[in-house]
Design an enzyme around this catalytic site. Structure first.
Site, PDB file in Angstrom:
ATOM      1  CG  ASP A 128      -3.336  -1.978  -0.226  1.00  0.00           C
ATOM      2  OD1 ASP A 128      -3.150  -3.205  -0.374  1.00  0.00           O
ATOM      3  OD2 ASP A 128      -4.317  -1.387  -0.681  1.00  0.00           O
TER       4      ASP A 128
ATOM      5  CG  ASP B 270      -4.615  23.692  -1.645  1.00  0.00           C
ATOM      6  OD1 ASP B 270      -4.547  24.911  -1.880  1.00  0.00           O
ATOM      7  OD2 ASP B 270      -5.262  23.216  -0.705  1.00  0.00           O
TER       8      ASP B 270
ATOM      9  CE1 TYR C  99      -3.827  13.698  -1.145  1.00  0.00           C
ATOM     10  CE2 TYR C  99      -1.481  13.696  -1.608  1.00  0.00           C
ATOM     11  CZ  TYR C  99      -2.614  14.349  -1.170  1.00  0.00           C
ATOM     12  OH  TYR C  99      -2.526  15.648  -0.745  1.00  0.00           O
TER      13      TYR C  99
ATOM     14  CG  LEU D 207     -10.237   7.512  -6.134  1.00  0.00           C
ATOM     15  CD1 LEU D 207     -10.539   7.353  -7.611  1.00  0.00           C
ATOM     16  CD2 LEU D 207     -10.571   6.217  -5.411  1.00  0.00           C
TER      17      LEU D 207
END
Lengths: 366, 366, 366, 366
Positions: D118, D237, D250, D252
């Site tokens: 990926d 954050d 990311y 997830l």
């Protein structure tokens, strides 16, 4: 029964002072339970009190701080210390007060009185890094928090700042009950240099210690250990080790559980872990957590204590976290459970039925 | 320092036996830490052993169960008890064995040897509800679990079933080290009838007790208390109170944290809470949790112990949960932390780097 | 039907190239984007209006319902239908109103006016199961919800119930703008009997359809398919398929995402999945989800539509879920995004800065 | 361009009424559904192909890359382009190949063949930032991913690299079916300078764009808008906006849902939001998301595109995110749903029953 159970004591790994341990020798068929409520009483009358207010206090709050300092000095007859900027702001009106010069065991205040929210308690904690912190009597300024349970002027109970202070200096005297106190665990955090093996930094954290990736795309090759057993290689944005006190702050944002202040535990919460199985873990406070940055990692990591002081954890360095033998004692209004539930109510709308019914309405016939 | 801290003892609320407590009287500046590792040794040579195998054991597993029973009887010289259906299945081949007749304090086995996974331990736990359970030596059948740390024939360590059993009957004798043991907390659960105020049901649960809504659309008007302090009115599909042992089972599915077996805690995990603030809470095992179904609730609730026995909690009834004084002792292979990390690795792919790298690949240049 | 819906095209805001919109046949290099805002206008003047109020309306609410019915009849000149119990409650004061006899295509109302919260809209939805629902103009009684955007007497905008109704009957006439409308997707749910292969039950659900385990310990052997591709064998307490409308209700409690009402999607959210990898999945509304209960499953499952009607899904049976061709049109006050954000604010404290600052305080110096 | 995409209509499976599809102009009572499967076919024979391999390819992988390049040139008769370092590594063995010089509309390859995971697709995406990307035929090197569905030498189906390439150059010719293709949405991200109002940076992201706090303790005063409606002031954050493709990366990790690649949506996922109500939100891809850093914020923010290029978002600056009109087309092996489920299986153990039974065992009798 033919068997007996023995228990090995918690042992120090990083030269911490001898811990008291749960020294039941023979437990045969019965389990020990966790700590319950502690209380505090004076062995002798307190003589020195440090007064703290939040940094950006407004006039009204400065007035209350002045009331606290004056009453302690004039009515209670104790020496009053003020930290800057409060000394600058109200010191002139109180000629007898002294400027706080930093922590010295020999001149440690007998207790601390604070006016402000949870952030002020984090600041108070930074003042007692090398010595055991004295008890803290915390007044909330406007908003009650988890750590500041006393109202300035409680219209419900009729308690005023002055009355609370009168009681504070007389704890356990005469007919007065000792006050419930929370011995808030602090995390003893040590940064160990990989090359020299020496401790090059550290902090006694009240809320949490956090590892983060700073400006690199993720935490790189951080090995996580508990009592020298390898747990996992962290692939995440960051890692948090929180105290029960800190469990409702940063760790909660990252998905960690809420931990009652009486639980002897450290909460280990990953931030954006790449593996879906890497979930928050509750460790006993008797264990030693260690985080090694691989010498061949792609990037350094960063360590932050209670959201403030920030240091680099270079390749090869380690962060070691244990329970500090020196907790921060904060005086409670009602007790561990009742005060904590009060905090949950204030911050998280626990037990506010109106809201819950509203949300539930979608499930029901109107 | 001028102050001293005292600690009030955990007190019984529902007639439980006197708990041992962490009876440090003076803690002045130092915190107690959580329990650490327990060990088990024999006071006298064990004489009676109960052997259990999983209900649907295949021929190969029955052969191993036979090896266990035979070796205990012939080589170790202990009396062997078998529970049904194992007595039916292999009893004829072992004329001297006895059928397990249920728990009696006077005839309690000295230890239990099991062949099966975590489910079998839950079953074993149901056999010792009224008496303190004896230690369990658990062999995994095929799959190692959290609760069954011993391999049948460990090619790595060379340990066979027979060698493990030889060691088990001689614990603490001669040069043998006492074995590490986990005193697994059980939850003492009591169902109290609202009309009579009497305890009408109960269980000593090893994993968890769960409240659910059964066939009604959600839990209706369940009031949650800790030490008689009101926490919240639950609006949820269900509520779970789990032990550390159970924290990796049902509670984890509902979003609860993983809790190290040495932590003295109960995990309170809501299922599909309507309020987003109602998050998993870790309570100390010294507290008493109570759940009242309002007499005017729209529906009854249901209680399930360790996923099995299921009873109705009618309007007006209460469920009371405390730590049981009688834990289930399970013998460990390496120790609390190492065995638990082994379970995390087996069940949740912790520390399996191959997978983590794969998931991380999407973040990086290929 | 007397109304028509039009759709405004997605428009560029930051100088992006002209987007093709959904009506483009050849897309060569360019992607289509999701639906944007629909509007509603009358093709002919509305003649029949159904008025609904929440079941347990108090006197004040009955008064408003009366104002709505009277104004529609006397000032707007339309025929008014009332459902029970409202017909009982205020029918006598309005001799010309008619009792609602259930849905008939030929006698379908031109629109529905409701006074109540989100639950009332779920009820309204049950009235139009076999026919395409007419547009709904929803007044909130007391609490504004996601589905009831109109205030009874809006002091801010000066709009009264009567003014809103006047506008409603004249949509698109003269200089009046057509009103923004949300074509709320419904889930067409079909229960198929395993033995006969026949559809034996079904529902057009506005919020969600949920599978649950009823009184058995968990969902047993439910196979999940999307367009006949096998996704997984569910091991969970339950499964939810929600519309965007329902994404802020039950599915949210189970950990599902909030879905903007313009997204053409179904949210598939497991409840207490045993596997930590089984996370909420957003499917396109063009797909067909199917859930088969294995003929050899240990237990039956249960299906609930919008938290109400509950049917058994026996071993061998299937539940099939697709997007219904007939949405529930609800008239918006400002538009899809603004109305939805209003709901988030009301229900979930979005954008309420006071709270956020308080929570943040723990991270900052006091 | 030499290719064209066609779209098959959503088809009924369980006798539902004929659905309107996205090309319908008047929707009166009927809802449109989301896009379904696209296909790709050649308008003219492809003449130029770009070949990419992962950066740290081993010898075996370089051999396969060589086979791809040689077969394309010698057997398929197309011009082959190689990007560095592959040109360095295998270019000498293939005299006729050309070095890729960067994207030019006039010299765009007709398709791209890749060998890697990926991450390589993310790299490929960076090569086509200003022009519409050509279709990609992606071979997995060792591990199959979400984006690389083709095996190098598929022993199950008998397909080799060469056979797959033969088919790729002949799509839609003679009896060959057009191949299913995923028009993978990209996010058009623009950084707007607060002082000048000019676009000073941007990216077409395939997975996600992320805002983070860098070395400051949290995101400071970032205002979030959708179509100019104010959603919230982010206290977190970080913030992620992900495509369906990026929803399993990311986003997830931060708690976002998995989004089927056919859903026209952007996922907005907060990282460690301070408010428990700030949950992942799915927006339609027709909307414009904007993030403003307040001019008076305490700190700047940082923006990262697909985990790589990182730019500072200064006080006063904005980040604007829309759907790009130019998707990245990736050729599928079986179709949107089947290929995606394959990725879920590979990465997340979906549908692996052995594991699930193991986890379930704790709930059941052994």
């Amino acid at each position: 029964p033919p068997w007996k159970f023995t228990k090995s004591h918690a042992e120090a790994t990083i030269g911490r002072e001898a811990f008291c341990d749960v020294s039941q020798e023979k437990t045969s068929r019965v389990r020990c339970v966790a700590q319950s409520q502690h209380h505090v009483a004076w062995d002798r009358t307190p003589q020195r009190v440090l007064v703290l207010a939040k940094r950006h206090a407004d006039d009204e709050e400065l007035d209350v701080a002045y009331r606290i300092a004056r009453h302690l000095h004039e009515a209670c007859g104790v020496d009053v210390l003020l930290a800057d900027p409060l000394y600058e702001q109200i010191g002139k009106r109180l000629p007898a007060v002294e400027l706080w010069q930093g922590e010295h065991v020999s001149r440690s205040p007998d207790f601390v009185a604070t006016l402000g929210g949870d952030g002020l308690l984090l600041y108070a904690n930074t003042l007692f890094q090398a010595t055991p912190p004295p008890p803290v009597v915390a007044f909330g300024a406007g908003s009650l928090g988890f750590l500041a349970p006393f109202d300035v002027d409680d219209e419900q109970t009729g308690g005023t700042v002055e009355e609370t202070l009168d009681e504070a200096v007389s704890l356990g005297e005469g007919e007065l009950e000792p006050w419930p106190v929370s011995l808030r665990m602090r995390l003893r955090c040590r940064v160990v240099d990989g090359a020299s093996g020496k401790v090059v930094g550290g902090h006694e954290a009240l809320n949490e210690v956090a590892l983060d990736r700073g400006n690199s795309p993720f935490l790189s090759a951080v090995e996580c250990f508990c009592n020298d057993e390898h747990l996992t290689t962290a692939q995440a944005d960051g890692l948090i080790v929180a105290t029960p006190t800190g469990s409702t702050a940063y760790s909660l944002s990252a998905g960690g559980p809420m931990v009652h202040p009486s639980v002897n535990a450290m909460v280990f919460t990953p931030i954006c872990a790449h593996s879906l199985s890497f979930r928050p873990i509750v460790f006993p406070d008797s264990c030693t957590l260690r985080f090694d940055v691989d010498p061949d990692a792609r990037a350094d990591a960063w360590v932050t204590f209670d959201g403030r002081s920030r240091v680099c954890l270079k390749r090869g360095d380690s962060l070691i976290v244990t329970a500090s033998p020196h907790p921060l004692p904060t005086v409670l209004r009602l007790g561990n459970t009742a005060d904590w539930f009060g905090g949950l109510r204030t911050h998280f709308n626990f037990n506010v039925r109106r809201r819950q019914q509203k949300i539930a309405e979608q499930f029901l016939n109107g």
